[in-house]
Design a protein around this motif. Structure first.
Motif, PDB file in Angstrom:
ATOM      1  N   UNK A   2       0.831  -1.201   0.000  1.00 38.50           N
ATOM      2  CA  UNK A   2       0.000   0.000   0.000  1.00 38.50           C
ATOM      3  C   UNK A   2       0.862   1.246   0.000  1.00 38.50           C
ATOM      4  N   UNK A   3       1.961   1.192   0.757  1.00 42.63           N
ATOM      5  CA  UNK A   3       2.872   2.336   0.819  1.00 42.63           C
ATOM      6  C   UNK A   3       3.471   2.628  -0.538  1.00 42.63           C
ATOM      7  N   UNK A   4       3.841   1.556  -1.251  1.00 42.89           N
ATOM      8  CA  UNK A   4       4.412   1.749  -2.589  1.00 42.89           C
ATOM      9  C   UNK A   4       3.367   2.348  -3.515  1.00 42.89           C
ATOM     10  N   UNK A   5       2.123   1.836  -3.441  1.00 48.13           N
ATOM     11  CA  UNK A   5       1.044   2.386  -4.268  1.00 48.13           C
ATOM     12  C   UNK A   5       0.876   3.877  -4.005  1.00 48.13           C
ATOM     13  N   UNK A   6       0.870   4.231  -2.720  1.00 50.93           N
ATOM     14  CA  UNK A   6       0.724   5.646  -2.356  1.00 50.93           C
ATOM     15  C   UNK A   6       1.884   6.462  -2.899  1.00 50.93           C
ATOM     16  N   UNK A   7       3.065   5.928  -2.754  1.00 47.42           N
ATOM     17  CA  UNK A   7       4.255   6.644  -3.210  1.00 47.42           C
ATOM     18  C   UNK A   7       4.218   6.861  -4.711  1.00 47.42           C
ATOM     19  N   UNK A   8       3.665   5.877  -5.425  1.00 44.17           N
ATOM     20  CA  UNK A   8       3.628   5.970  -6.887  1.00 44.17           C
ATOM     21  C   UNK A   8       2.544   6.916  -7.394  1.00 44.17           C
ATOM     22  N   UNK A  18       3.829  19.133 -13.968  1.00 47.51           N
ATOM     23  CA  UNK A  18       4.288  18.494 -12.732  1.00 47.51           C
ATOM     24  C   UNK A  18       3.986  16.995 -12.742  1.00 47.51           C
ATOM     25  N   UNK A  19       2.846  16.638 -13.346  1.00 46.94           N
ATOM     26  CA  UNK A  19       2.497  15.223 -13.468  1.00 46.94           C
ATOM     27  C   UNK A  19       3.538  14.477 -14.294  1.00 46.94           C
ATOM     28  N   UNK A  20       3.981  15.098 -15.377  1.00 47.61           N
ATOM     29  CA  UNK A  20       4.997  14.465 -16.233  1.00 47.61           C
ATOM     30  C   UNK A  20       6.265  14.185 -15.459  1.00 47.61           C
ATOM     31  N   UNK A  21       6.664  15.130 -14.644  1.00 42.36           N
ATOM     32  CA  UNK A  21       7.877  14.948 -13.847  1.00 42.36           C
ATOM     33  C   UNK A  21       7.694  13.839 -12.820  1.00 42.36           C
ATOM     34  N   UNK A  22       6.507  13.788 -12.201  1.00 45.68           N
ATOM     35  CA  UNK A  22       6.234  12.742 -11.220  1.00 45.68           C
ATOM     36  C   UNK A  22       6.278  11.358 -11.874  1.00 45.68           C
ATOM     37  N   UNK A  23       5.749  11.284 -13.098  1.00 45.85           N
ATOM     38  CA  UNK A  23       5.751  10.005 -13.823  1.00 45.85           C
ATOM     39  C   UNK A  23       7.181   9.568 -14.125  1.00 45.85           C
ATOM     40  N   UNK A  24       8.013  10.532 -14.495  1.00 50.10           N
ATOM     41  CA  UNK A  24       9.429  10.217 -14.732  1.00 50.10           C
ATOM     42  C   UNK A  24      10.081   9.697 -13.452  1.00 50.10           C
ATOM     43  N   UNK A  25       9.776  10.337 -12.331  1.00 47.58           N
ATOM     44  CA  UNK A  25      10.325   9.900 -11.044  1.00 47.58           C
ATOM     45  C   UNK A  25       9.850   8.490 -10.701  1.00 47.58           C
ATOM     46  N   UNK A  26       8.575   8.216 -10.983  1.00 45.72           N
ATOM     47  CA  UNK A  26       7.994   6.919 -10.679  1.00 45.72           C
ATOM     48  C   UNK A  26       8.603   5.814 -11.535  1.00 45.72           C
ATOM     49  N   UNK A  27       9.039   6.169 -12.752  1.00 46.61           N
ATOM     50  CA  UNK A  27       9.605   5.168 -13.669  1.00 46.61           C
ATOM     51  C   UNK A  27      10.809   4.478 -13.052  1.00 46.61           C
ATOM     52  N   UNK A  28      11.637   5.264 -12.359  1.00 48.00           N
ATOM     53  CA  UNK A  28      12.810   4.677 -11.721  1.00 48.00           C
ATOM     54  C   UNK A  28      12.435   3.676 -10.650  1.00 48.00           C
TER      55      UNK A  28
END
Length: 427
Positions: A2-8, A18-28
């Motif tokens: 659940x924590x990972x889901x929230x983090x993602x 800002x969403x695009x940047x978050x998606x890039x961060x999530x990719x890693x």
């Protein structure tokens, strides 16, 4: 989890940029996940939540596609075949959008359509309908025909071809939808080397899967596109970047890019070796290359070495492949050598015995044609010499006591023969 889901996903309620940047961060974060962890995170519930965010306009469709493509890309590389994606509302939304965009007479958004088709094929785990094939295949092939050499263009082509490679082998795609374009993509790369390793493997995966229904592709693959020669070149180039002396994995079992690509090429070659009935003088080079890889990998990369031996197992079942090619390619040598290993696993033992059994069986049958019979005898003599050189007779009599046990633990479809004489060619 659940924590990972929230983090993602909890931080996606931002502006479009800002969403695009978050998606890039999530990719890693997603890339670092092991296979089991990835499956446990990306559930039907999560995709339903993502669909709700789109509906409530908390996530733009452009960014949703960006995110889905990244998830689908990693899902495919991690060899996860089922996500239950067809059951959720997001799948239905994508299907409707594909049809609506395709039906537009003017101002069709080609970029949007490509992204939607990629999402559809990357996640779809059933046989697509003829309607969606007729839209997605030409759309993605058009995207794959880009001749630009920029890194961005290469990645776009890679994504389009990876999505196409997700169309299952048993899907009958009419060749008028793809053949001329596939040939152009492959031949242009052979001349200009414009595709990434993954893109090139993906286009061949799509091509070989189509051989299941379209036998005429065999001649194209052998005489026009030279699949085996290309596979050898790619395998040899990839193995240069693998450090065979140690496992290159982290504690969660993450595979290296080279490993992932090698395994994808193995899958492609297994399909090709099963279905291609044309003689091909390039097989010796392929077998020799895989034998060398097996020897380099067997101590530390058991998954790779098992895949190598399984390719030989598939090859021996194709009666159009000459035993002479298996012999000259080193397959007989490596099978006999491995049978002498003191810690040989059950699966590897069964693979080796099945290879030798099949070769022995083929060499026992006399040929009516005098030239073919002379060739059979010459090959038989060479195999007998190899057996004597490797001390095969003593080994096989040792295995005689455990053949029945091996059949019980072997997961391969064919049962091993329990008649010890079947493993010799001098009977």
């Amino acid at each position: 989890m659940v924590c990972i889901n929230c983090k993602l996903f909890s931080q996606l309620n931002k502006s479009v940029d800002e969403q695009k940047q978050k998606i890039e961060d999530m990719s890693g974060l997603m890339e670092e996940m092991g296979k089991e962890e990835f499956i446990s995170v990306f559930t039907e519930e999560l995709f339903d939540a993502l669909s709700k965010m789109i509906e409530e306009k908390k996530l733009s469709m452009e960014n949703a596609i960006l995110l889905l493509k990244r998830i689908g890309y990693l899902k495919t590389l991690k060899r996860i075949h089922y996500f239950g994606f067809e059951k959720i509302s997001l799948s239905e939304r994508i299907e409707k959008m594909i049809i609506n965009e395709e039906e537009k007479k003017e101002e069709k958004n080609e970029k949007l359509l490509v992204g939607l088709c990629e999402c559809y094929l990357l996640f779809y785990s059933r046989v697509p309908s003829s309607e969606f094939l007729s839209i997605c295949v030409p759309c993605l092939l058009k995207a794959a025909l880009k001749k630009e050499e920029s890194e961005k263009a290469q990645k776009e082509v890679e994504m389009a071809l990876l999505a196409l490679s997700n169309i299952y082998m048993w899907t009958n795609v009419p060749k008028e939808l793809y053949l001329s374009e596939i040939k152009e993509v492959i031949q242009y790369h052979q001349e200009h080397h414009n595709l990434t390793h993954l893109a090139y493997q993906s286009v061949w995966a799509f091509f070989t899967d189509r051989m299941f229904f379209e036998k005429s592709l065999e001649e194209v693959g052998v005489n026009e596109l030279h699949l085996v020669r290309e596979a050898v070149r790619e395998l040899e180039e990839l193995t240069k970047n693998v450090i065979w002396m140690r496992e290159k994995k982290d504690e969660r079992g993450k595979e290296t890019n080279e490993e992932l690509l090698l395994i994808r090429w193995f899958m492609t070659m297994k399909i090709y070796l099963r279905h291609c009935q044309l003689q091909n003088e390039e097989f010796v080079g392929l077998f020799n290359s895989i034998v060398q890889m097996f020897r380099a990998a067997k101590d530390n990369f058991r998954k790779i070495s098992n895949e190598c031996m399984y390719i030989f197992l598939v090859a021996k079942g194709n009666l159009s492949i000459e035993i002479e090619d298996l012999l000259n390619g080193g397959v007989v040598d490596v099978a006999l050598e491995e049978m002498q290993q003191p810690t040989l696993g059950y699966k590897m033992m069964c693979y080796n015995l099945e290879i030798i059994n099949s070769i022995s069986w083929q060499l026992k049958g006399k040929k009516k044609d005098e030239k073919e019979e002379a060739k059979r005898k010459a090959t038989k003599r060479k195999v007998l010499e190899k057996m004597e050189e490797k001390g095969y007779e003593d080994d096989i009599f040792c295995f005689n006591e455990i053949l029945d046990i091996l059949n019980e633990v072997n997961f391969y479809d064919e049962a091993l023969s329990l008649d010890i004489s079947d493993y010799f060619v001098n009977v």
